[in-house]
Scaffold this motif. Structure first.
Motif, PDB file in Angstrom:
ATOM      1  N   LEU A  12     -48.202  -2.719  31.328  1.00 31.07           N
ATOM      2  CA  LEU A  12     -47.306  -2.755  32.485  1.00 31.07           C
ATOM      3  C   LEU A  12     -47.640  -3.931  33.406  1.00 31.07           C
ATOM      4  O   LEU A  12     -46.737  -4.555  33.978  1.00 31.07           O
ATOM      5  N   LYS A  13     -48.922  -4.249  33.521  1.00 30.60           N
ATOM      6  CA  LYS A  13     -49.303  -5.414  34.324  1.00 30.60           C
ATOM      7  C   LYS A  13     -48.801  -6.699  33.661  1.00 30.60           C
ATOM      8  O   LYS A  13     -48.317  -7.607  34.335  1.00 30.60           O
ATOM      9  N   ALA A  14     -48.901  -6.780  32.337  1.00 31.30           N
ATOM     10  CA  ALA A  14     -48.393  -7.950  31.612  1.00 31.30           C
ATOM     11  C   ALA A  14     -46.890  -8.092  31.830  1.00 31.30           C
ATOM     12  O   ALA A  14     -46.392  -9.206  32.032  1.00 31.30           O
ATOM     13  N   PHE A  66     -44.908 -11.209  33.356  1.00 32.23           N
ATOM     14  CA  PHE A  66     -43.744 -11.775  32.672  1.00 32.23           C
ATOM     15  C   PHE A  66     -42.556 -11.863  33.623  1.00 32.23           C
ATOM     16  O   PHE A  66     -41.807 -12.835  33.614  1.00 32.23           O
ATOM     17  N   SER A  67     -42.377 -10.850  34.441  1.00 31.93           N
ATOM     18  CA  SER A  67     -41.264 -10.835  35.389  1.00 31.93           C
ATOM     19  C   SER A  67     -41.340 -12.034  36.326  1.00 31.93           C
ATOM     20  O   SER A  67     -40.339 -12.716  36.566  1.00 31.93           O
ATOM     21  N   LEU A  68     -42.530 -12.293  36.850  1.00 32.43           N
ATOM     22  CA  LEU A  68     -42.705 -13.434  37.748  1.00 32.43           C
ATOM     23  C   LEU A  68     -42.475 -14.750  37.010  1.00 32.43           C
ATOM     24  O   LEU A  68     -41.853 -15.672  37.549  1.00 32.43           O
ATOM     25  N   ARG A  69     -42.952 -14.826  35.782  1.00 35.98           N
ATOM     26  CA  ARG A  69     -42.780 -16.054  34.998  1.00 35.98           C
ATOM     27  C   ARG A  69     -41.315 -16.300  34.666  1.00 35.98           C
ATOM     28  O   ARG A  69     -40.843 -17.432  34.708  1.00 35.98           O
ATOM     29  N   ILE A  70     -40.586 -15.237  34.336  1.00 38.31           N
ATOM     30  CA  ILE A  70     -39.158 -15.369  34.016  1.00 38.31           C
ATOM     31  C   ILE A  70     -38.393 -15.878  35.228  1.00 38.31           C
ATOM     32  O   ILE A  70     -37.509 -16.729  35.109  1.00 38.31           O
ATOM     33  N   LYS A  71     -38.755 -15.374  36.397  1.00 40.08           N
ATOM     34  CA  LYS A  71     -38.073 -15.776  37.633  1.00 40.08           C
ATOM     35  C   LYS A  71     -38.552 -17.130  38.146  1.00 40.08           C
ATOM     36  O   LYS A  71     -38.003 -17.654  39.112  1.00 40.08           O
ATOM     37  N   LYS A 106     -36.741   0.264  29.356  1.00 38.27           N
ATOM     38  CA  LYS A 106     -35.496  -0.019  30.069  1.00 38.27           C
ATOM     39  C   LYS A 106     -34.795   1.270  30.503  1.00 38.27           C
ATOM     40  O   LYS A 106     -34.313   1.380  31.629  1.00 38.27           O
ATOM     41  N   LYS A 107     -34.763   2.258  29.616  1.00 40.46           N
ATOM     42  CA  LYS A 107     -34.099   3.526  29.945  1.00 40.46           C
ATOM     43  C   LYS A 107     -34.814   4.261  31.073  1.00 40.46           C
ATOM     44  O   LYS A 107     -34.210   5.062  31.764  1.00 40.46           O
ATOM     45  N   GLN A 108     -36.093   3.975  31.241  1.00 39.14           N
ATOM     46  CA  GLN A 108     -36.863   4.600  32.310  1.00 39.14           C
ATOM     47  C   GLN A 108     -36.919   3.684  33.541  1.00 39.14           C
ATOM     48  O   GLN A 108     -37.634   3.964  34.488  1.00 39.14           O
ATOM     49  N   PHE A 109     -36.158   2.611  33.513  1.00 37.51           N
ATOM     50  CA  PHE A 109     -36.056   1.665  34.626  1.00 37.51           C
ATOM     51  C   PHE A 109     -37.394   1.010  34.976  1.00 37.51           C
ATOM     52  O   PHE A 109     -37.715   0.810  36.132  1.00 37.51           O
ATOM     53  N   ILE A 110     -38.144   0.677  33.937  1.00 34.74           N
ATOM     54  CA  ILE A 110     -39.407  -0.039  34.107  1.00 34.74           C
ATOM     55  C   ILE A 110     -39.188  -1.471  33.648  1.00 34.74           C
ATOM     56  O   ILE A 110     -38.907  -1.717  32.469  1.00 34.74           O
ATOM     57  N   GLN A 111     -39.271  -2.414  34.583  1.00 33.51           N
ATOM     58  CA  GLN A 111     -39.121  -3.839  34.302  1.00 33.51           C
ATOM     59  C   GLN A 111     -37.875  -4.127  33.445  1.00 33.51           C
ATOM     60  O   GLN A 111     -37.945  -4.784  32.400  1.00 33.51           O
ATOM     61  N   THR A 112     -36.741  -3.645  33.903  1.00 35.80           N
ATOM     62  CA  THR A 112     -35.497  -3.778  33.127  1.00 35.80           C
ATOM     63  C   THR A 112     -35.119  -5.234  32.866  1.00 35.80           C
ATOM     64  O   THR A 112     -34.625  -5.548  31.772  1.00 35.80           O
ATOM     65  N   GLU A 113     -35.347  -6.112  33.831  1.00 34.06           N
ATOM     66  CA  GLU A 113     -35.013  -7.531  33.616  1.00 34.06           C
ATOM     67  C   GLU A 113     -35.869  -8.139  32.513  1.00 34.06           C
ATOM     68  O   GLU A 113     -35.380  -8.916  31.701  1.00 34.06           O
ATOM     69  N   VAL A 114     -37.117  -7.783  32.471  1.00 33.13           N
ATOM     70  CA  VAL A 114     -38.017  -8.279  31.429  1.00 33.13           C
ATOM     71  C   VAL A 114     -37.593  -7.712  30.073  1.00 33.13           C
ATOM     72  O   VAL A 114     -37.547  -8.438  29.073  1.00 33.13           O
ATOM     73  N   CYS A 115     -37.259  -6.431  30.051  1.00 33.76           N
ATOM     74  CA  CYS A 115     -36.797  -5.806  28.803  1.00 33.76           C
ATOM     75  C   CYS A 115     -35.533  -6.491  28.302  1.00 33.76           C
ATOM     76  O   CYS A 115     -35.422  -6.808  27.105  1.00 33.76           O
ATOM     77  N   ASP A 116     -34.575  -6.736  29.194  1.00 37.60           N
ATOM     78  CA  ASP A 116     -33.344  -7.427  28.803  1.00 37.60           C
ATOM     79  C   ASP A 116     -33.639  -8.826  28.279  1.00 37.60           C
ATOM     80  O   ASP A 116     -33.043  -9.263  27.288  1.00 37.60           O
ATOM     81  N   PHE A 117     -34.554  -9.527  28.924  1.00 36.65           N
ATOM     82  CA  PHE A 117     -34.947 -10.876  28.513  1.00 36.65           C
ATOM     83  C   PHE A 117     -35.431 -10.861  27.066  1.00 36.65           C
ATOM     84  O   PHE A 117     -34.991 -11.663  26.238  1.00 36.65           O
ATOM     85  N   PHE A 118     -36.337  -9.936  26.737  1.00 33.35           N
ATOM     86  CA  PHE A 118     -36.896  -9.885  25.386  1.00 33.35           C
ATOM     87  C   PHE A 118     -35.932  -9.257  24.382  1.00 33.35           C
ATOM     88  O   PHE A 118     -35.902  -9.679  23.218  1.00 33.35           O
ATOM     89  N   LEU A 119     -35.147  -8.281  24.800  1.00 37.33           N
ATOM     90  CA  LEU A 119     -34.153  -7.709  23.880  1.00 37.33           C
ATOM     91  C   LEU A 119     -33.129  -8.765  23.464  1.00 37.33           C
ATOM     92  O   LEU A 119     -32.704  -8.805  22.308  1.00 37.33           O
ATOM     93  N   GLN A 120     -32.754  -9.628  24.401  1.00 36.57           N
ATOM     94  CA  GLN A 120     -31.829 -10.717  24.080  1.00 36.57           C
ATOM     95  C   GLN A 120     -32.464 -11.669  23.063  1.00 36.57           C
ATOM     96  O   GLN A 120     -31.804 -12.110  22.129  1.00 36.57           O
TER      97      GLN A 120
END
Length: 135
Positions: free
Chosen positions: A46-48, A52-57, A114-128
């Motif tokens: 979760l920390k990683a 990742f979220s900060l790096r993506i942004k 993603k379904k549990q609303f944990i780092q959804t933007e990061v999940c979308d980034f990698f799912l894409q």
């Protein structure tokens, strides 16, 4: 109580709790239970994802860079974790393999988060990226 009885009791209690938890509301927690993740593994992952979220942004992560025991116990190279570049699918796969020591479908892990609303933007980034790699 001897160790064997204790383990049997814990397994039974875990089974009971799995029936009580709504898997639709907590899919990542169920994923973690089903795959027997330990607390330090979940915390490191979760920390990683947060990094990742900060790096993506494109946000500054230099303040996060430190001798990080949580990552070092899994032999994650801190220079890579705290890099300023966009994270890659290969990097995520490496961290998952080092943190969890097992193989599973990465997309199921990402969908459960993603379904549990944990780092959804990061999940979308990698799912894409997973979808792009499959084409």
């Amino acid at each position: 109580m001897d160790v064997v009885k204790e383990v049997k009791l814990l397994k039974y209690q875990m089974s009971l709790m799995k029936h009580m938890v709504n898997a639709e509301e907590h899919p990542f927690f169920m994923f973690a239970i089903d795959h027997e993740f330990e607390e330090n593994q979940v915390n490191a992952f979760l920390k990683a994802l947060g990094v990742f979220s900060l790096r993506i942004k494109g946000e500054d992560i230099s303040v996060l860079y430190q001798d990080d025991y949580l990552f070092s116990q899994f032999n994650l190279p801190l220079d890579n974790v705290y890099a300023s570049s966009q994270p890659t699918l290969e990097e995520l796969e490496l961290y998952v393999s080092k943190i969890f020591y097992q193989k599973f479908e990465l997309k199921y892990l990402l969908y459960s988060l993603k379904k549990q609303f944990i780092q959804t933007e990061v999940c979308d980034f990698f799912l894409q990226r997973l979808k792009t790699d499959l084409k």
